[in-house]
Scaffold this active site. Structure first.
Site, mmCIF file in Angstrom:
data_model
loop_
_atom_site.group_PDB
_atom_site.id
_atom_site.type_symbol
_atom_site.label_atom_id
_atom_site.label_comp_id
_atom_site.label_asym_id
_atom_site.label_seq_id
_atom_site.Cartn_x
_atom_site.Cartn_y
_atom_site.Cartn_z
ATOM 1 N N HIS A 6 -10.925 7.107 -11.235
ATOM 2 C CA HIS A 6 -9.741 7.436 -10.424
ATOM 3 C C HIS A 6 -8.546 6.614 -10.882
ATOM 4 C CE1 HIS A 6 -11.260 3.732 -8.618
ATOM 5 N NE2 HIS A 6 -10.079 3.545 -8.052
ATOM 6 N N HIS A 25 -9.644 4.220 -13.801
ATOM 7 C CA HIS A 25 -10.608 3.119 -13.869
ATOM 8 C C HIS A 25 -11.837 3.436 -13.030
ATOM 9 C CE1 HIS A 25 -7.930 2.164 -10.492
ATOM 10 N NE2 HIS A 25 -8.934 1.499 -9.947
ATOM 11 N N ARG A 81 -7.452 -8.164 -4.444
ATOM 12 C CA ARG A 81 -6.770 -7.025 -5.057
ATOM 13 C C ARG A 81 -5.389 -6.849 -4.444
ATOM 14 N NH1 ARG A 81 -6.107 -1.703 -4.773
ATOM 15 N NH2 ARG A 81 -6.908 -0.367 -6.431
ATOM 16 N N ASP A 110 -5.365 4.822 -8.629
ATOM 17 C CA ASP A 110 -5.341 4.381 -7.234
ATOM 18 C C ASP A 110 -4.434 5.245 -6.360
ATOM 19 O OD1 ASP A 110 -7.108 2.210 -7.526
ATOM 20 O OD2 ASP A 110 -5.503 0.994 -8.387
HETATM 21 C C1 SIN Z 1 -10.822 -0.599 -7.745
HETATM 22 O O1 SIN Z 1 -9.722 -1.091 -7.573
HETATM 23 O O2 SIN Z 1 -10.978 0.598 -7.881
HETATM 24 C C2 SIN Z 1 -12.016 -1.528 -7.814
HETATM 25 C C3 SIN Z 1 -12.195 -2.049 -9.189
HETATM 26 C C4 SIN Z 1 -13.344 -3.024 -9.280
HETATM 27 O O3 SIN Z 1 -13.796 -3.542 -8.259
HETATM 28 O O4 SIN Z 1 -13.776 -3.285 -10.401
#
Ligand code: SIN
Length: 279
Positions: free
Chosen positions: A97, A256, A271, A99
């Protein structure tokens, strides 16, 4: 600062930078590297939450992460956590995806800072959506040009949410069944990056529902082809985390995937997100 690409498609590791104390010249070099490599990795960083927010702000205003409970006292930080005893659960970001493309103005980018990582596993994979677009045939590019896709907040809404019996983490509080997550937003399938002028493929399986003006059934075949094409190994890189490593990605031209292969180990990340513009 040394900038070392980690794969042919995208991603570079930057050594010799202290993200808590960047000079103007270092900041400019990191911003240039971000444009050129799309995903940047830094190791051995020692950042307070405030310093992570300051670093994130170098790329634009902070954005609150919707539908996910923020860290106490820090509305712009989400703790991405899986505890060692949480086994066989679905985890945050465990599908390809970009974000929050269900938002009218999806985030420009995201920063993930590792506080605790498994001894092995828990990598994050990235894919270059400029490369995915460039590799399409001229005929497919012509067909996609001008098309829009409908995006919705599937994991958070009432209509397309995960099955009720799916085991989800207790360690990251995600709001489900939110009617506002069902609101449909149309974005171009081929997105032009405002910073580079380059075109990228802008669909992803978590948020994209169908092509605008078509049914889900009519859209499914072509979307499935584009999702599979977008993550060809040649378009990807994979980051092996270490404690105190940080990743920054451009959400406008990458996808990602958080690899959920570390049952039995604790993984904790902080995050943050940079606000973006309407594609
Ligand atoms: C995400 O932001 O999609 C999670 C990425 C991760 O935890 O590696």
């Amino acid at each position: 600062m040394q900038i070392q690409p980690v794969a042919g498609a995208l991603g570079a590791e930057i050594a010799g930078a202290d993200l808590a104390r960047l000079s103007n010249a270092d900041t400019a070099a990191i911003q240039d590297a971000f444009r050129d490599h799309l995903v940047l990795f830094f190791r051995d960083q020692h950042l307070t939450p405030e310093q992570q927010m300051d670093f994130t702000r170098l790329f634009g205003p902070l954005q609150v992460t919707p539908f996910v409970k923020a860290m106490d006292g820090y509305p712009y930080i989400v703790r991405v956590l899986k505890e060692a005893d949480e086994k066989g659960i679905s985890t945050f970001g465990n599908a390809w995806h970009a974000d929050f493309t269900s938002l009218p103005e999806p985030p420009l980018g995201s920063v993930l800072y590792a506080l605790e990582v498994p001894a092995y596993g828990g990598d994050t994979m990235f894919a270059n959506m400029y490369a995915a677009y460039d590799a399409l045939s001229a005929g497919m590019k012509r067909m996609l040009e001008g098309l829009k896709a409908i995006h919705v907040g599937k994991p958070y809404g009432t209509k397309y949410g995960p099955p009720r019996d799916m085991k989800t983490s207790r360690s990251i509080e995600i709001e489900r069944n939110r009617p506002d997550a069902d609101i449909e937003v149309a974005h171009p399938v081929v997105r032009t990056h405002p910073g580079t002028g380059r075109k990228s493929l802008f669909v992803n399986p978590i948020y994209t529902l169908r092509f605008d003006g078509m049914s889900e059934a009519e859209s499914q075949g072509l979307l499935e082809f584009l999702y599979a094409h977008a993550i060809r190994p040649e378009f990807t890189c994979r980051f092996r985390w270490s404690r105190n490593a940080l990743a920054l990605w451009d959400n406008r031209c990458t996808l990602h995937y958080a690899v959920n292969d570390y049952d039995g180990s604790r993984r904790l990340m902080h995050r943050t997100m940079v606000a973006g513009e309407r594609p």
